[in-house]
Design a protein around this motif. Structure first.
Motif, short mmCIF file in Angstrom:
data_model
loop_
_atom_site.label_atom_id
_atom_site.label_comp_id
_atom_site.label_asym_id
_atom_site.label_seq_id
_atom_site.Cartn_x
_atom_site.Cartn_y
_atom_site.Cartn_z
N ILE A 63 94.22 -12.80 60.17
CA ILE A 63 93.55 -12.92 61.47
C ILE A 63 93.14 -11.53 61.95
O ILE A 63 93.93 -10.58 61.91
N SER A 64 91.91 -11.42 62.37
CA SER A 64 91.35 -10.12 62.73
C SER A 64 92.09 -9.47 63.90
O SER A 64 92.54 -10.15 64.83
N LEU A 67 90.52 -8.93 68.48
CA LEU A 67 89.63 -9.98 68.95
C LEU A 67 89.60 -10.01 70.47
O LEU A 67 90.65 -9.86 71.11
N LEU A 71 88.07 -15.12 71.83
CA LEU A 71 88.29 -15.49 70.43
C LEU A 71 89.77 -15.45 70.04
O LEU A 71 90.17 -16.09 69.07
N ALA A 72 90.58 -14.70 70.76
CA ALA A 72 92.01 -14.59 70.46
C ALA A 72 92.75 -15.75 71.11
O ALA A 72 93.51 -15.57 72.08
N PHE A 76 94.64 -18.17 66.35
CA PHE A 76 94.06 -16.84 66.16
C PHE A 76 94.37 -15.91 67.33
O PHE A 76 93.70 -14.89 67.52
N TYR A 211 89.09 -24.95 71.26
CA TYR A 211 89.44 -23.59 70.84
C TYR A 211 90.13 -22.92 72.02
O TYR A 211 89.54 -22.15 72.77
N ARG A 262 84.71 -18.11 60.49
CA ARG A 262 83.95 -17.78 61.70
C ARG A 262 83.98 -18.93 62.69
O ARG A 262 84.17 -20.09 62.30
N THR A 289 80.99 -16.08 64.84
CA THR A 289 81.65 -14.78 64.89
C THR A 289 82.92 -14.81 64.05
O THR A 289 83.69 -15.78 64.10
N THR A 290 83.15 -13.76 63.28
CA THR A 290 84.30 -13.71 62.38
C THR A 290 85.61 -13.57 63.15
O THR A 290 85.74 -12.73 64.04
N ILE A 291 86.59 -14.41 62.78
CA ILE A 291 87.92 -14.35 63.39
C ILE A 291 89.02 -14.10 62.37
O ILE A 291 90.14 -13.73 62.74
#
Length: 364
Positions: A63-64, A67, A71-72, A76, A211, A262, A289-291
């Protein structure tokens, strides 16, 4: 990042049709007919949809970091690494020669995910994502899905020679449509899909999910050079019944692969509807968007005699996960009981109850 304000999740975003319960019973009857037909023919129960696996591979998803709050969320919410397992498949409910060219599927299971669980997955710690190599579902709602499934039910495990001939014809027609800038989801579902390499494809959740405080769709995009090089590559399916399994095994054994997971946040319920799964959400309105990053190290994705046992034990469902990623819309609502019916039938018929792994070593 989305260019406008995200839609906030509320139960009111879903609209249940008055006859949805009746439609669900029809879907379950179709699933039951497919399961009974194939299990009697094979002496072994397989999935009612996505029966044929082209590869199963173990890896990890990271997980990026950093974020933004939007997105977090959910699985994630915090950066970190989780074990994962993917299953690549074709969407039919019977085991067909690969010359019957159908849409590809990829199911992703993330392990050790914390959070309140969805109904029916209490006690588990996995989060499933089921994706197909097209951005929208082939049917708009449960009733349309039921009509499509009923049609497929009548041809399950019958007239494979006819299916091969029809598939070849449909591929020609589909190619002609694509040449003038259009496509037919129906033709692709019936065998007109191009025989593309599964590892070069982008896979989409197609339907909407919660989400956290927002609403989203997901996509899994190949990014390592070896996978990107396979995008659009056609596989020779004319002489090998398991051609896709072979090319997936060869590619993953040689170089593994890396994908980005994403997310596309819903910013407009009219342009990005929840209940019509056939509508593509415009990326100009809200881009993906990449997560997270999925990494599969080089490995054998199919070993005759052992991978079948792993495949039997694995079960995927959009309803296996945490409440922060609740499936939304009619297609997702009817998936719950139909997928449960399929997995319970398989476990009972094969004498091998399916289960959710707590760790990769739990897999056969």
């Amino acid at each position: 990042m989305p260019s406008t304000q995200p839609v906030r999740f509320d139960p009111s975003v879903e609209t249940i049709a008055p006859d949805e319960a009746e439609t669900l019973q029809g879907l379950k009857a179709s699933f039951q007919e497919i399961l009974e037909t194939t299990s009697q023919d094979y002496g072994h129960a397989v999935r009612a949809v996505h029966a044929k696996a082209h590869g199963i591979a173990r890896g990890s998803i990271t997980i990026s970091e950093g974020l933004p709050p939007l997105l977090a969320q959910g699985a994630f919410a915090k950066p970190g690494r989780h074990d994962a397992v993917i299953r690549i498949s074709t969407n039919a409910g019977d085991i067909l020669d690969d010359s019957v060219s159908l849409p590809r599927g990829l199911a992703l299971k993330i392990l050790d995910v914390a959070g309140d669980r969805l109904p029916g997955s209490e006690g588990d710690t996995t989060q499933d994502f089921i994706m197909v190599n097209a951005p929208a579902f082939s049917a708009s709602d449960p009733k349309a899905f039921g009509k499509n499934l009923k049609l497929l039910t009548k041809t399950t495990d019958r007239f494979e020679g006819v299916k091969k001939a029809m598939s070849a014809t449909f591929r020609v027609v589909e190619s002609a449509l694509e040449a003038v800038g259009t496509q037919s989801a129906t033709l692709q579902t019936l065998g007109g899909a191009k025989p593309v390499h599964p590892l070069g494809e982008t896979y989409y959740s197609q339907t909407a999910f919660r989400y956290g405080d927002s609403i989203a769709k997901f996509a899994l995009v190949p990014v390592s050079p070896e996978l990107v090089a396979l995008t659009g590559t056609l596989v020779d399916i004319t002489t090998r019944p398991d051609a896709l399994r072979e090319v997936v095994r060869d590619a993953l054994a040689e170089h593994g692969g890396t994908w980005e997971l994403r997310v596309q946040i819903n910013t407009d319920l009219e342009a990005m509807p929840i209940e019509d799964a056939s509508v593509v959400w415009d990326e100009a309105i809200s881009p993906f968007t990449t997560i997270a990053k999925l990494e599969i190290l080089a490995q054998a994705s199919w070993e005759q005699g052992s991978s079948e046992r792993t495949d039997d034990a694995l079960v995927y469902s959009v309803w296996n996960g945490i409440t922060a990623h609740q499936p939304l819309g009619g297609i997702n609502r009817v998936r719950k009981e139909t997928y449960e019916l399929s997995s319970e039938f398989r476990g009972r018929f094969n004498g091998c109850p399916v289960h959710q792994p707590a760790k990769l070593s739990d897999l056969a």
